[in-house]
Design a protein around this motif. Structure first.
Motif, PDB file in Angstrom:
ATOM      1  N   PHE A 152     -16.301   1.058 -16.084  1.00 44.79           N
ATOM      2  CA  PHE A 152     -17.166   0.078 -15.421  1.00 44.79           C
ATOM      3  C   PHE A 152     -16.342  -1.013 -14.741  1.00 44.79           C
ATOM      4  O   PHE A 152     -16.667  -1.444 -13.627  1.00 44.79           O
ATOM      5  N   LEU A 153     -15.262  -1.469 -15.390  1.00 46.06           N
ATOM      6  CA  LEU A 153     -14.423  -2.516 -14.789  1.00 46.06           C
ATOM      7  C   LEU A 153     -13.805  -2.040 -13.477  1.00 46.06           C
ATOM      8  O   LEU A 153     -13.821  -2.754 -12.471  1.00 46.06           O
ATOM      9  N   LEU A 154     -13.272  -0.812 -13.483  1.00 44.23           N
ATOM     10  CA  LEU A 154     -12.627  -0.318 -12.259  1.00 44.23           C
ATOM     11  C   LEU A 154     -13.660  -0.041 -11.163  1.00 44.23           C
ATOM     12  O   LEU A 154     -13.389  -0.271  -9.978  1.00 44.23           O
ATOM     13  N   GLY A 155     -14.864   0.409 -11.540  1.00 44.92           N
ATOM     14  CA  GLY A 155     -15.914   0.581 -10.544  1.00 44.92           C
ATOM     15  C   GLY A 155     -16.325  -0.745  -9.916  1.00 44.92           C
ATOM     16  O   GLY A 155     -16.518  -0.840  -8.700  1.00 44.92           O
ATOM     17  N   GLY A 156     -16.440  -1.781 -10.742  1.00 46.18           N
ATOM     18  CA  GLY A 156     -16.754  -3.100 -10.198  1.00 46.18           C
ATOM     19  C   GLY A 156     -15.661  -3.606  -9.281  1.00 46.18           C
ATOM     20  O   GLY A 156     -15.941  -4.211  -8.241  1.00 46.18           O
ATOM     21  N   LEU A 157     -14.402  -3.348  -9.645  1.00 46.93           N
ATOM     22  CA  LEU A 157     -13.285  -3.764  -8.784  1.00 46.93           C
ATOM     23  C   LEU A 157     -13.325  -3.025  -7.457  1.00 46.93           C
ATOM     24  O   LEU A 157     -13.031  -3.609  -6.406  1.00 46.93           O
ATOM     25  N   PHE A 158     -13.735  -1.741  -7.485  1.00 46.51           N
ATOM     26  CA  PHE A 158     -13.881  -0.992  -6.228  1.00 46.51           C
ATOM     27  C   PHE A 158     -14.943  -1.616  -5.338  1.00 46.51           C
ATOM     28  O   PHE A 158     -14.734  -1.791  -4.126  1.00 46.51           O
ATOM     29  N   PHE A 159     -16.100  -2.000  -5.940  1.00 46.71           N
ATOM     30  CA  PHE A 159     -17.152  -2.565  -5.094  1.00 46.71           C
ATOM     31  C   PHE A 159     -16.756  -3.939  -4.572  1.00 46.71           C
ATOM     32  O   PHE A 159     -17.094  -4.307  -3.442  1.00 46.71           O
ATOM     33  N   PHE A 160     -16.009  -4.718  -5.380  1.00 51.28           N
ATOM     34  CA  PHE A 160     -15.513  -5.998  -4.871  1.00 51.28           C
ATOM     35  C   PHE A 160     -14.546  -5.785  -3.711  1.00 51.28           C
ATOM     36  O   PHE A 160     -14.573  -6.532  -2.722  1.00 51.28           O
ATOM     37  N   THR A 161     -13.691  -4.756  -3.804  1.00 53.62           N
ATOM     38  CA  THR A 161     -12.762  -4.466  -2.707  1.00 53.62           C
ATOM     39  C   THR A 161     -13.519  -4.069  -1.442  1.00 53.62           C
ATOM     40  O   THR A 161     -13.186  -4.527  -0.340  1.00 53.62           O
ATOM     41  N   ALA A 162     -14.564  -3.233  -1.617  1.00 54.78           N
ATOM     42  CA  ALA A 162     -15.347  -2.810  -0.447  1.00 54.78           C
ATOM     43  C   ALA A 162     -16.033  -4.001   0.201  1.00 54.78           C
ATOM     44  O   ALA A 162     -16.049  -4.134   1.432  1.00 54.78           O
ATOM     45  N   GLY A 163     -16.593  -4.898  -0.610  1.00 62.66           N
ATOM     46  CA  GLY A 163     -17.254  -6.071  -0.053  1.00 62.66           C
ATOM     47  C   GLY A 163     -16.299  -6.989   0.669  1.00 62.66           C
ATOM     48  O   GLY A 163     -16.622  -7.551   1.720  1.00 62.66           O
TER      49      GLY A 163
ATOM     50  N   ALA B 138     -22.448  -7.027   3.718  1.00 64.73           N
ATOM     51  CA  ALA B 138     -21.388  -6.472   2.871  1.00 64.73           C
ATOM     52  C   ALA B 138     -21.220  -7.287   1.596  1.00 64.73           C
ATOM     53  O   ALA B 138     -21.094  -6.732   0.507  1.00 64.73           O
ATOM     54  N   THR B 139     -21.235  -8.610   1.711  1.00 68.38           N
ATOM     55  CA  THR B 139     -20.912  -9.422   0.532  1.00 68.38           C
ATOM     56  C   THR B 139     -22.044  -9.441  -0.475  1.00 68.38           C
ATOM     57  O   THR B 139     -21.807  -9.739  -1.645  1.00 68.38           O
ATOM     58  N   THR B 140     -23.274  -9.133  -0.060  1.00 66.17           N
ATOM     59  CA  THR B 140     -24.355  -9.083  -1.046  1.00 66.17           C
ATOM     60  C   THR B 140     -24.203  -7.885  -1.963  1.00 66.17           C
ATOM     61  O   THR B 140     -24.462  -7.978  -3.165  1.00 66.17           O
ATOM     62  N   LYS B 141     -23.723  -6.752  -1.417  1.00 69.40           N
ATOM     63  CA  LYS B 141     -23.395  -5.611  -2.279  1.00 69.40           C
ATOM     64  C   LYS B 141     -22.317  -5.995  -3.279  1.00 69.40           C
ATOM     65  O   LYS B 141     -22.354  -5.629  -4.460  1.00 69.40           O
ATOM     66  N   CYS B 142     -21.329  -6.726  -2.775  1.00 71.11           N
ATOM     67  CA  CYS B 142     -20.236  -7.181  -3.637  1.00 71.11           C
ATOM     68  C   CYS B 142     -20.756  -8.073  -4.756  1.00 71.11           C
ATOM     69  O   CYS B 142     -20.354  -7.931  -5.909  1.00 71.11           O
TER      70      CYS B 142
ATOM     71  N   GLY C 136     -17.167 -17.787  -4.945  1.00 73.70           N
ATOM     72  CA  GLY C 136     -17.809 -18.307  -6.148  1.00 73.70           C
ATOM     73  C   GLY C 136     -18.185 -17.203  -7.115  1.00 73.70           C
ATOM     74  O   GLY C 136     -17.970 -17.326  -8.329  1.00 73.70           O
ATOM     75  N   THR C 137     -18.728 -16.087  -6.596  1.00 72.67           N
ATOM     76  CA  THR C 137     -19.069 -14.974  -7.484  1.00 72.67           C
ATOM     77  C   THR C 137     -17.824 -14.392  -8.140  1.00 72.67           C
ATOM     78  O   THR C 137     -17.817 -14.081  -9.339  1.00 72.67           O
ATOM     79  N   LYS C 138     -16.737 -14.258  -7.350  1.00 71.88           N
ATOM     80  CA  LYS C 138     -15.502 -13.736  -7.937  1.00 71.88           C
ATOM     81  C   LYS C 138     -14.948 -14.689  -8.986  1.00 71.88           C
ATOM     82  O   LYS C 138     -14.394 -14.249  -9.998  1.00 71.88           O
ATOM     83  N   THR C 139     -15.119 -15.992  -8.778  1.00 71.60           N
ATOM     84  CA  THR C 139     -14.640 -16.955  -9.773  1.00 71.60           C
ATOM     85  C   THR C 139     -15.414 -16.832 -11.080  1.00 71.60           C
ATOM     86  O   THR C 139     -14.825 -16.931 -12.157  1.00 71.60           O
ATOM     87  N   VAL C 140     -16.723 -16.595 -10.983  1.00 68.16           N
ATOM     88  CA  VAL C 140     -17.520 -16.400 -12.202  1.00 68.16           C
ATOM     89  C   VAL C 140     -17.012 -15.191 -12.981  1.00 68.16           C
ATOM     90  O   VAL C 140     -16.814 -15.251 -14.210  1.00 68.16           O
ATOM     91  N   VAL C 141     -16.756 -14.088 -12.273  1.00 67.02           N
ATOM     92  CA  VAL C 141     -16.296 -12.877 -12.957  1.00 67.02           C
ATOM     93  C   VAL C 141     -14.902 -13.079 -13.537  1.00 67.02           C
ATOM     94  O   VAL C 141     -14.608 -12.625 -14.653  1.00 67.02           O
TER      95      VAL C 141
END
Lengths: 102, 89
Positions: free
Chosen positions: A10-21, A37-41, B41-46
């Protein structure tokens, strides 16, 4: 052991979606598409990382409930803030852009 | 293994935060800057939650993360109202 593996996935999947955003934020041409894009992130990336954190040790049941509360808060506020921001952008800039074409 | 995954995610999110800072500084319109700051801000929360799990002090960092999420939401709403109407109140 199996819980740790699920949490890491789950952590690596979340990191992937943050990278995509973030790639979408840097590469897209317009403010509205960047917001898309950033709302998906916000929702999927933060949600997956926080769900993955719930599989790890170091918290009681009460803390897991508070993490769920944080996820629900992020899921309610991030689309609302993006919608409000998109409405402001559309009413100030989009009106001039669409006035001639349509 | 758990600590390595937490550290990798935390450092990756910090690098992505600096990448988003480019859009917050250079962004052509104020809306681009607000979107970039919202994502930061969202990244800072995480990242705060990950730091809490790394240092094994989850309760304190969890409260800080919830308050930071609330303040980030209020910032976005305030700037959006200012862009739309010219005043905040």
């Amino acid at each position: 052991m199996i819980a740790t593996v699920i949490g890491i996935a789950f952590l690596l999947g979340g990191l992937f979606f943050f990278t995509a955003g973030t790639v979408g934020l840097l590469r897209f041409p317009d403010a509205l598409t960047r917001m898309h894009a950033t709302t998906k992130c916000d929702t999927l990336g933060a949600g997956m990382v926080l769900v993955g954190l719930m599989f790890f040790e170091g918290g009681s049941m009460y803390l897991v409930l508070k993490v769920v509360l944080l996820i629900v808060f992020l899921w309610v506020t991030a689309p609302a803030a993006a919608h409000y921001m998109a409405r402001a952008v559309y009413r100030t800039q989009g009106r001039d852009k669409h006035a001639g074409g349509d | 293994m758990e600590l390595t995954a937490l550290l990798v995610t935390c450092l990756g999110l910090m690098l992505l935060t600096f990448a988003s800072l480019y859009r917050a500084i250079v962004g052509p319109t104020p809306a681009d800057r607000v979107v970039a700051i919202n994502v930061i801000g969202t990244k800072t929360v995480v990242v705060l939650m990950l730091i809490g799990y790394i240092f094994q002090e989850v309760p304190y960092y969890l409260d800080v993360a919830m308050v930071y999420a609330l303040i980030s939401f209020l910032l976005t709403i305030g700037v959006a109202r200012y862009i739309e109407r010219g005043t905040i109140v």
